[in-house]
Design an enzyme around this catalytic site. Structure first.
Site, PDB file in Angstrom:
ATOM      1  N   CYS A 238      11.733  31.580  -3.671  1.00  0.00           N
ATOM      2  CA  CYS A 238      12.045  30.904  -4.924  1.00  0.00           C
ATOM      3  C   CYS A 238      12.261  31.650  -6.487  1.00  0.00           C
ATOM      4  CB  CYS A 238      10.615  30.465  -5.313  1.00  0.00           C
ATOM      5  SG  CYS A 238       9.455  30.096  -4.193  1.00  0.00           S
ATOM      6  N   ASP A 239      11.732  33.283  -6.427  1.00  0.00           N
ATOM      7  CA  ASP A 239      12.253  33.853  -7.387  1.00  0.00           C
ATOM      8  C   ASP A 239      13.020  34.736  -6.901  1.00  0.00           C
ATOM      9  OD1 ASP A 239      10.385  32.324  -9.023  1.00  0.00           O
ATOM     10  OD2 ASP A 239       8.805  33.673  -8.012  1.00  0.00           O
TER      11      ASP A 239
ATOM     12  N   CYS B 173       6.403  34.030  -3.871  1.00  0.00           N
ATOM     13  CA  CYS B 173       7.862  33.572  -3.295  1.00  0.00           C
ATOM     14  C   CYS B 173       9.159  34.142  -3.736  1.00  0.00           C
ATOM     15  CB  CYS B 173       7.210  32.584  -3.331  1.00  0.00           C
ATOM     16  SG  CYS B 173       8.679  31.451  -2.721  1.00  0.00           S
TER      17      CYS B 173
END
Ligand code: NDP
Length: 307
Positions: free
Chosen positions: A136-137, A133
């Site tokens: 997200c990261d 992701c």
């Protein structure tokens, strides 16, 4: 035993659309969200191809809006996840981590999850440099070197997104041709932070949980030669697997594990419908998922009218 008219399982694009239609039809649907409400769209950034949003809309925001719309018309939302189902008896039953639900009809919209490479180092470094992701990261890799594995739209979209943070983004793909659309590839080719490593597969991740990922071992599929690439983060974008483990043996699936449906989104079990990516291994688009959710709700309503 309280039996609902309609249970919807899975809170992604298909599930919420089904909930909006079912709630407006007075079916008082209950939505079992599952562990990852929002589905694939909650993992994405800007969605530019969902009709009605000429300037695009963030995936999680689109999901929130759909939920709001479904709840406005009376959908009851429950944050539970399924353990098993019994579709052999009537009412249909679904056991979750919290309780057992009974229903006259069910719409399964559990979507799909990221496919893993299953190579050494992947599991141990998952969350320690290996991720699926970028949304997200990605911000963790400011001015660092990262790689994305895959040659589809997801891989290229993630690579482009990562250029907002990373110093260099290496796209590792196992052949020369891409599944990704031309417009995406053209944007990536124009981006000086992106380099392509083609005809290559990742065969091992090196590092440890304290320092994180440090290298990926690559193998050229043409020559067999191996080399190590220094990276701080690696994003895997090689497609998805359908979330159907909980219904294996209960419902007809195709060879890849996707639920088989007809044009009314009916499965082989009376009263059980399926919509979205869990039954679509071809298009996997938000708008297609929404459309199939709509069809499933309309078909469920027709089924319940004659129940
Ligand atoms: P895809 O199935 O389209 O692509 C998966 C990619 O991963 C392929 O290039 C495939 O290689 C590669 N791959 C698969 N398994 C392995 C493996 N074991 N090792 C190495 N490489 C592997 O999946 P996506 O998630 O990219 O896209 C799914 C759907 O979602 C598509 O329909 C896509 O168009 C859509 N999508 C649309 C977006 C948009 O319009 N903005 C954004 C993101 C996705 P190979 O090519 O050799 O098979």
């Amino acid at each position: 035993m309280i039996s609902q008219k309609l249970l919807i399982v899975g809170a992604g694009c298909a599930g919420w659309t089904a909930a909006i239609y079912a709630a407006r039809a007075g079916l008082n649907p209950v939505m079992i969200t599952g562990m990852d409400p929002g589905g694939q769209l909650s993992l994405t950034t800007q969605v530019e191809n969902y009709p009605g949003f000429p300037d695009g809309i963030l995936g999680p925001e689109l999901m929130n809006r759909m939920q709001e719309q479904a709840e406005k018309f009376g959908t009851q939302v429950s944050n539970e996840w399924i353990r098993k189902v019994d579709f052999e008896n009537n009412p249909l039953s679904i056991e979750t981590n919290k309780s057992i639900h009974y229903a006259d009809s069910v719409i399964i919209a559990t979507g799909s999850s990221t496919r893993k490479l299953t190579i050494p180092g992947e599991d141990v470094l998952w969350g320690h440099g290996v991720s699926a992701c970028a949304t997200c990261d990605g911000p963790l890799y400011r001015d660092k070197d990262v790689a994305v594995i895959g040659g589809g739209d997801t891989a290229i979209e993630e690579a482009l997104f990562l250029t907002n943070f990373a110093k260099k983004v290496s796209v590792i793909h196992r052949r020369q041709e891409f599944k990704a659309s031309r417009i995406m590839i053209e944007s990536a080719l124009k981006n000086s932070k992106i380099e392509f490593i083609l005809d290559s597969v990742a065969i091992e991740f090196l590092g440890d949980q304290h320092v994180g990922l440090s290298q990926v071992v690559l193998q050229n599929v043409e020559t067999g030669s191996k080399n190590k690439l220094d990276i701080d983060g690696c994003f895997i974008a090689i497609g998805h697997v359908p979330n159907t483990k909980f219904i294996v043996g209960q419902i007809s699936l195709n060879r890849q594990g996707y639920i088989l449906t007809n044009e009314f989104q009916e499965t082989n079990i009376k009263g059980v419908f399926a919509a979205g990516d869990v039954q679509d291994n071809i298009w996997q688009q938000a708008v297609v998922a929404a459309g199939s959710g709509c069809v499933a709700a309309l078909a469920a309503e027709r089924y319940l009218r004659n129940f």
